[in-house]
Design an enzyme around this catalytic site. Sequence first.
Site, PDB file in Angstrom:
ATOM      1  N   LYS A  47       0.858  -1.180   0.000  1.00  0.00           N
ATOM      2  CA  LYS A  47       0.000   0.000   0.000  1.00  0.00           C
ATOM      3  C   LYS A  47       0.891   1.226   0.000  1.00  0.00           C
ATOM      4  O   LYS A  47       2.046   1.157   0.451  1.00  0.00           O
ATOM      5  CB  LYS A  47      -0.891   0.033   1.244  1.00  0.00           C
ATOM      6  CG  LYS A  47      -2.087   0.935   1.107  1.00  0.00           C
ATOM      7  CD  LYS A  47      -3.234   0.242   0.399  1.00  0.00           C
ATOM      8  CE  LYS A  47      -4.438   1.140   0.238  1.00  0.00           C
ATOM      9  NZ  LYS A  47      -5.591   0.388  -0.293  1.00  0.00           N
TER      10      LYS A  47
HETATM   11  P1  NAD Z   1     -12.761   8.047  -2.924  1.00  0.00           P
HETATM   12  O1  NAD Z   1     -11.713   9.044  -2.601  1.00  0.00           O
HETATM   13  O2  NAD Z   1     -13.227   7.894  -4.318  1.00  0.00           O
HETATM   14  O3  NAD Z   1     -14.050   8.325  -1.996  1.00  0.00           O
HETATM   15  C1  NAD Z   1     -13.971   8.464  -0.609  1.00  0.00           C
HETATM   16  C2  NAD Z   1     -15.333   8.929  -0.097  1.00  0.00           C
HETATM   17  O4  NAD Z   1     -15.300   8.933   1.337  1.00  0.00           O
HETATM   18  C3  NAD Z   1     -15.695  10.342  -0.542  1.00  0.00           C
HETATM   19  O5  NAD Z   1     -17.063  10.378  -0.928  1.00  0.00           O
HETATM   20  C4  NAD Z   1     -15.510  11.159   0.727  1.00  0.00           C
HETATM   21  O6  NAD Z   1     -16.340  12.304   0.773  1.00  0.00           O
HETATM   22  C5  NAD Z   1     -15.901  10.145   1.778  1.00  0.00           C
HETATM   23  N1  NAD Z   1     -15.456  10.486   3.118  1.00  0.00           N
HETATM   24  C6  NAD Z   1     -14.239  10.946   3.507  1.00  0.00           C
HETATM   25  N2  NAD Z   1     -14.253  11.207   4.817  1.00  0.00           N
HETATM   26  C7  NAD Z   1     -15.485  10.895   5.261  1.00  0.00           C
HETATM   27  C8  NAD Z   1     -16.114  10.962   6.537  1.00  0.00           C
HETATM   28  N3  NAD Z   1     -15.459  11.411   7.600  1.00  0.00           N
HETATM   29  N4  NAD Z   1     -17.421  10.566   6.632  1.00  0.00           N
HETATM   30  C9  NAD Z   1     -18.083  10.125   5.554  1.00  0.00           C
HETATM   31  N5  NAD Z   1     -17.531  10.036   4.335  1.00  0.00           N
HETATM   32  C10 NAD Z   1     -16.252  10.427   4.195  1.00  0.00           C
HETATM   33  O7  NAD Z   1     -12.210   6.658  -2.346  1.00  0.00           O
HETATM   34  P2  NAD Z   1     -12.629   5.173  -2.780  1.00  0.00           P
HETATM   35  O8  NAD Z   1     -11.653   4.704  -3.792  1.00  0.00           O
HETATM   36  O9  NAD Z   1     -14.082   5.109  -3.050  1.00  0.00           O
HETATM   37  O10 NAD Z   1     -12.296   4.378  -1.438  1.00  0.00           O
HETATM   38  C11 NAD Z   1     -13.237   4.280  -0.368  1.00  0.00           C
HETATM   39  C12 NAD Z   1     -12.836   3.135   0.554  1.00  0.00           C
HETATM   40  O11 NAD Z   1     -12.827   1.917  -0.198  1.00  0.00           O
HETATM   41  C13 NAD Z   1     -11.447   3.250   1.176  1.00  0.00           C
HETATM   42  O12 NAD Z   1     -11.483   2.687   2.476  1.00  0.00           O
HETATM   43  C14 NAD Z   1     -10.584   2.394   0.268  1.00  0.00           C
HETATM   44  O13 NAD Z   1      -9.425   1.913   0.910  1.00  0.00           O
HETATM   45  C15 NAD Z   1     -11.568   1.282  -0.040  1.00  0.00           C
HETATM   46  N6  NAD Z   1     -11.254   0.523  -1.248  1.00  0.00           N
HETATM   47  C16 NAD Z   1     -11.158   1.165  -2.455  1.00  0.00           C
HETATM   48  C17 NAD Z   1     -10.866   0.406  -3.592  1.00  0.00           C
HETATM   49  C18 NAD Z   1     -10.837   1.027  -4.964  1.00  0.00           C
HETATM   50  O14 NAD Z   1     -10.741   0.286  -5.937  1.00  0.00           O
HETATM   51  N7  NAD Z   1     -10.922   2.342  -5.099  1.00  0.00           N
HETATM   52  C19 NAD Z   1     -10.648  -0.981  -3.480  1.00  0.00           C
HETATM   53  C20 NAD Z   1     -10.762  -1.591  -2.230  1.00  0.00           C
HETATM   54  C21 NAD Z   1     -11.076  -0.826  -1.126  1.00  0.00           C
END
Ligand code: NAD
Length: 431
Positions: free
Chosen positions: A121
């Site tokens: 990561k």
């Molecule tokens: P992103 O940056 O596209 O979206 C993150 C979202 O979280 C945004 O809508 C933001 O406003 C919201 N957020 C931030 N702080 C917040 C809070 N305090 N309360 C409520 N909402 C809040 O990120 P993403 O890629 O969608 O990732 C989201 C989660 O999924 C993370 O934990 C990431 O590790 C996990 N994840 C992502 C992927 C991927 O392919 N992108 C894969 C596996 C896991």
Amino acid sequence: MATEALKESDSDPRVRRARVSELEVVRHHFDRAWDSLGLKEDARQIFWEPYREISVQIPIKLSDGEMHVFHGFRIQHNGARGPYKGGMRFHPEVDVDEVRALASMMTWKTAVAGIPFGGAKGGVNVDTRGLKEHELEGIARALMDKIAKLVGPNRDIPAPDIGTNAQTMAWLMDEFGKLNGHTPAVVTGKPISLEGSYGREAATGRGCVVMFEEAAQKLGMDPAETTFMVQGFGNVGSWIARIMQGLGAKMVAVADQDGAIRSEAGIDADRLVEHVHVHGGKLTEFSEAEEIDGGDFYEVPCDVFFPAALGGMVHEDNACVFNFKVMVEGANNPTTFAADQILADNGVYVVPDLIANAGGVVVSYFEWVQNLQHFRWEEDAVNDMLRGVMTRTFGEVSARAEKDGKSLREAAFEIGIDRVVEASRTRGYFS
Ligand code: NAD
């Protein structure tokens, strides 16, 4: 910015992030699985600690005219089963312990899903909001310059995570290419125009929904009749919302870093995407739903909750007020072990992050395979293969959980650790 939003809401204990660190949460699950598998004590440290940690300085002049120094990390946790694999996060709260926790999760996640990668990561402690595109590009390129010797298609393959997207991956790929020649397989989650895979952008959300469908079948629920809420409306959350809606389910509440909204009649996911992602509107200003207090979001009754934001959002101060039957963890490490216990005591069926959000890395694997062959598969083929891997993974984990009387989380950690230990032993790393 997120940090400020959280500080403002410190008075409501439901809204804050957990006091326990993500690293402690993952350590708890790791140790429990290690003990339960009866593995040798002297090898525990080898599998807990990262193999390699890279920390780099990223000084950059921003448009305020000042030099800002950010810190970038890439942590390669375990490569016994294949090249290191994991996302790159741009978020102000990124620190070395968070990245360690997320890197180790990737090791077990790729193993449970049965794809030939290790775990890694990375991230930069930068708040991307308000930054200009060329500033983001500068940070991404500087990061790649400093880690380029340690990544590559057979070494370590970054992907998007919070605060990064296909454009970020394009800059990382391009910068790597300046040193090494065109190498699309060095990162996944790239734009379609640059050898990205069809289906990758939606893959994590799609995988979460497949996991929900599997759980629903076990619990006798009809997805078309369910209500759900999503925390985080970025890549993962917004795709969960759209795909659940496609099944006929109704979204009754959504939260992001700006606040929360609800509607008993249902919030249209496509129109909310249009409002937030196309027009850049605030989630809380969506005219077709009512704005609610961030803490009250946790009390909205529904069938399924998808946390898809940061880690540590589900903890002892809010797990007791939750009002749902199933939780599918789109986010990494959203739940503390105290909250896990509260949810279990309340009969909530939890599909843990280790399997629930694996869809992203599974389609990243497909993208890497396509890049190595310079070949492209159709989106339907990608989605069908994704479903195949997710349902197999759910089947293996739930069978072990049922056989041993354990939670899906315990079973998933045990399967993941078992496979990584077996690969290391077979390579001759230890006996
Ligand atoms: P992103 O940056 O596209 O979206 C993150 C979202 O979280 C945004 O809508 C933001 O406003 C919201 N957020 C931030 N702080 C917040 C809070 N305090 N309360 C409520 N909402 C809040 O990120 P993403 O890629 O969608 O990732 C989201 C989660 O999924 C993370 O934990 C990431 O590790 C996990 N994840 C992502 C992927 C991927 O392919 N992108 C894969 C596996 C896991």
